[in-house]
Design an enzyme around this catalytic site. Structure first.
Site, PDB file in Angstrom:
ATOM      1  CG  HIS A 251      -3.562  -0.813  -6.683  1.00  0.00           C
ATOM      2  ND1 HIS A 251      -3.795  -0.182  -5.490  1.00  0.00           N
ATOM      3  CD2 HIS A 251      -3.620  -2.152  -6.401  1.00  0.00           C
ATOM      4  CE1 HIS A 251      -3.997  -1.097  -4.548  1.00  0.00           C
ATOM      5  NE2 HIS A 251      -3.893  -2.289  -5.074  1.00  0.00           N
TER       6      HIS A 251
ATOM      7  NE  ARG B 124      -4.303  -1.405   0.190  1.00  0.00           N
ATOM      8  CZ  ARG B 124      -4.423  -2.418  -0.669  1.00  0.00           C
ATOM      9  NH1 ARG B 124      -3.515  -2.633  -1.587  1.00  0.00           N
ATOM     10  NH2 ARG B 124      -5.484  -3.204  -0.621  1.00  0.00           N
TER      11      ARG B 124
ATOM     12  CD  GLU C 259      -3.521   3.203  -4.697  1.00  0.00           C
ATOM     13  OE1 GLU C 259      -2.312   2.898  -4.717  1.00  0.00           O
ATOM     14  OE2 GLU C 259      -4.441   2.378  -4.819  1.00  0.00           O
TER      15      GLU C 259
HETATM   16  P1  NAI Z   1      -1.602 -11.471   4.320  1.00  0.00           P
HETATM   17  O1  NAI Z   1      -2.573 -11.049   5.342  1.00  0.00           O
HETATM   18  O2  NAI Z   1      -1.604 -12.886   3.802  1.00  0.00           O
HETATM   19  O3  NAI Z   1      -0.096 -11.189   4.862  1.00  0.00           O
HETATM   20  C1  NAI Z   1       0.311 -10.043   5.511  1.00  0.00           C
HETATM   21  C2  NAI Z   1       1.552 -10.384   6.322  1.00  0.00           C
HETATM   22  O4  NAI Z   1       2.043  -9.176   6.903  1.00  0.00           O
HETATM   23  C3  NAI Z   1       1.267 -11.364   7.475  1.00  0.00           C
HETATM   24  O5  NAI Z   1       2.218 -12.400   7.476  1.00  0.00           O
HETATM   25  C4  NAI Z   1       1.366 -10.490   8.718  1.00  0.00           C
HETATM   26  O6  NAI Z   1       1.833 -11.188   9.854  1.00  0.00           O
HETATM   27  C5  NAI Z   1       2.380  -9.446   8.243  1.00  0.00           C
HETATM   28  N1  NAI Z   1       2.353  -8.243   9.057  1.00  0.00           N
HETATM   29  C6  NAI Z   1       1.288  -7.637   9.649  1.00  0.00           C
HETATM   30  N2  NAI Z   1       1.688  -6.566  10.357  1.00  0.00           N
HETATM   31  C7  NAI Z   1       3.034  -6.496  10.209  1.00  0.00           C
HETATM   32  C8  NAI Z   1       4.014  -5.626  10.721  1.00  0.00           C
HETATM   33  N3  NAI Z   1       3.688  -4.620  11.545  1.00  0.00           N
HETATM   34  N4  NAI Z   1       5.287  -5.833  10.358  1.00  0.00           N
HETATM   35  C9  NAI Z   1       5.625  -6.866   9.547  1.00  0.00           C
HETATM   36  N5  NAI Z   1       4.746  -7.753   9.039  1.00  0.00           N
HETATM   37  C10 NAI Z   1       3.456  -7.555   9.374  1.00  0.00           C
HETATM   38  O7  NAI Z   1      -1.754 -10.442   3.137  1.00  0.00           O
HETATM   39  P2  NAI Z   1      -1.343 -10.632   1.599  1.00  0.00           P
HETATM   40  O8  NAI Z   1      -2.447 -11.269   0.840  1.00  0.00           O
HETATM   41  O9  NAI Z   1       0.003 -11.252   1.519  1.00  0.00           O
HETATM   42  O10 NAI Z   1      -1.300  -9.108   1.126  1.00  0.00           O
HETATM   43  C11 NAI Z   1      -0.364  -8.194   1.661  1.00  0.00           C
HETATM   44  C12 NAI Z   1      -0.757  -6.788   1.256  1.00  0.00           C
HETATM   45  O11 NAI Z   1      -0.577  -6.640  -0.155  1.00  0.00           O
HETATM   46  C13 NAI Z   1      -2.245  -6.457   1.492  1.00  0.00           C
HETATM   47  O12 NAI Z   1      -2.476  -6.014   2.819  1.00  0.00           O
HETATM   48  C14 NAI Z   1      -2.484  -5.375   0.492  1.00  0.00           C
HETATM   49  O13 NAI Z   1      -2.241  -4.128   1.104  1.00  0.00           O
HETATM   50  C15 NAI Z   1      -1.451  -5.625  -0.607  1.00  0.00           C
HETATM   51  N6  NAI Z   1      -2.044  -6.055  -1.874  1.00  0.00           N
HETATM   52  C16 NAI Z   1      -1.726  -5.388  -3.022  1.00  0.00           C
HETATM   53  C17 NAI Z   1      -2.253  -5.764  -4.234  1.00  0.00           C
HETATM   54  C18 NAI Z   1      -1.898  -5.076  -5.510  1.00  0.00           C
HETATM   55  O14 NAI Z   1      -2.617  -5.238  -6.512  1.00  0.00           O
HETATM   56  N7  NAI Z   1      -0.824  -4.296  -5.561  1.00  0.00           N
HETATM   57  C19 NAI Z   1      -3.232  -6.873  -4.318  1.00  0.00           C
HETATM   58  C20 NAI Z   1      -3.430  -7.563  -3.065  1.00  0.00           C
HETATM   59  C21 NAI Z   1      -2.876  -7.140  -1.885  1.00  0.00           C
END
Ligand code: NAI
Length: 330
Positions: free
Chosen positions: A294, A233, A262
């Site tokens: 994005h 993000r 964005e």
């Molecule tokens: P997820 O929920 O599977 O993984 C997120 C990880 O971040 C978890 O392992 C969690 O423990 C960790 N985390 C949480 N707080 C943290 C912190 N303070 N410090 C370090 N690690 C921390 O989420 P997923 O599916 O892997 O997606 C990650 C992010 O990617 C989403 O939150 C979203 O913002 C972004 N995203 C972007 C997309 C795009 O099109 N560019 C599409 C989908 C998601």
């Protein structure tokens, strides 16, 4: 169930109408983003379907409650744009698509990385002008580099696997170390150590702890010339600090699929307008910065899964059935 879709693009209609043949919901599509001025469009709907830049703030959720909306179905993974407390108070269920195709986003992060390391964005334009000279296109191998991954959830894990395949030394920072990743050779370390990598990729959610995780202070732990990729993000980066770091060479290359402001720009064709956001214009003026709007999620496979899972979530809530793990938020 009647579902009001906000921030709809033609491709959303295509994929959702096709997936809905298996569910039979009533779908109403609006191009407008959800915000206080557009909330009334949800009148008559029991569910709203939102995307990354729709704003379900406290006041919007209160208004949705008054309209009789019972479900907020996110057609994305991130939920930083929803006031979860307000949703709880209003007894509105919030669901998301926890994992639709983590590989889609991880592959896009890799595409940004490869473009920057081999300067193919420059080569593409140069060759079209019949300029086949190589000076200025010198790249570096990804093989053998230290890669720092922040957040090893679904997408971070997929990215780690790709980087291991490239022959990189992968170090990660997360609140919880993932055993499968460790078994594959990923080592977990404190943030300041991970920041010392040659390449850093951000895959954590945006929340109070991670807002501006890349800032003037943390950039101080980075190697001179570090490559940073952000498909998470926009708010994970303090954009002003990043611009300063690009100017003084701390950041050697930057690949962005997301941007702090964005919502005013992305998913729109602004080619015949004057962009008022000087920060993005400054970012795009660096030849070592690559910005995409994005599109990490935007593959056929991911769109099919997003549409199916979103409608399935809504059906499950309607029928008081449990949601698949990772899809339920409130
Ligand atoms: P997820 O929920 O599977 O993984 C997120 C990880 O971040 C978890 O392992 C969690 O423990 C960790 N985390 C949480 N707080 C943290 C912190 N303070 N410090 C370090 N690690 C921390 O989420 P997923 O599916 O892997 O997606 C990650 C992010 O990617 C989403 O939150 C979203 O913002 C972004 N995203 C972007 C997309 C795009 O099109 N560019 C599409 C989908 C998601």
């Amino acid at each position: 169930m009647k579902i009001a879709f906000f921030s709809t693009q033609p491709y959303d209609i295509q994929f959702f109408e096709s997936a809905n043949q298996a569910f039979g919901h009533e779908l109403v599509f609006f191009t407008q983003a959800l915000e206080p001025a557009t909330t009334s469009l949800a009148a008559g709907a029991q569910a709203v379907c939102l995307f990354v830049n729709d704003q379900a703030s406290e006041s919007v959720i209160e208004a949705l409650e008054k309209l009789g909306v019972k479900t907020i179905a996110l057609r994305c993974a991130g939920f930083n744009n929803i006031s979860l407390e307000a949703a709880k108070k209003a007894d509105i269920r919030v669901c998301r698509v926890g994992a639709y195709s983590p590989e889609a986003v991880a592959e896009h992060a890799t595409a940004l990385l490869l473009t920057l390391t081999r300067k193919t964005h420059k080569a593409y334009n140069r060759v079209r002008e019949q300029n086949f000279a190589l000076s200025g296109l010198l790249g570096f191998n990804i093989h053998g580099k230290k890669v720092g991954v922040i957040g090893t959830g679904n997408i971070g894990q997929a990215f780690c696997k790709i980087m291991l395949g490239f022959g990189c030394e992968v170090t990660a920072f997360d609140l919880i170390a993932n055993k499968e990743m460790e078994a594959l050779g990923v080592s977990y370390a404190p943030l300041i150590e991970v920041l010392g990598a040659d390449i850093i990729s951000l895959h954590c959610p945006l929340n109070e702890q991670t807002k501006h995780i890349i800032n003037t202070e943390t950039l101080g732990y980075c190697k001179k010339g570090v490559t940073i990729i952000n498909t998470g993000r926009g708010g994970l980066l303090d954009t002003k600090a990043v611009i300063d770091a690009l100017k003084n060479g701390t950041i050697g290359a930057l690949g962005l699929d997301v941007y702090e402001q964005e919502e005013k720009l992305f998913f729109k064709d602004l080619s015949s307008t004057i962009i008022q956001d000087d920060t993005i214009q400054r970012l795009m003026s660096f030849s070592n910065v690559l910005v995409t709007g994005h599109q990490g999620f935007f593959t056929i496979e991911a769109m099919e899964k997003i549409a199916h899972t979103t409608l399935e979530n809504i059906s499950n809530l309607e029928n008081k059935l449990p949601l698949t793990t990772g899809n339920s938020i409130v």
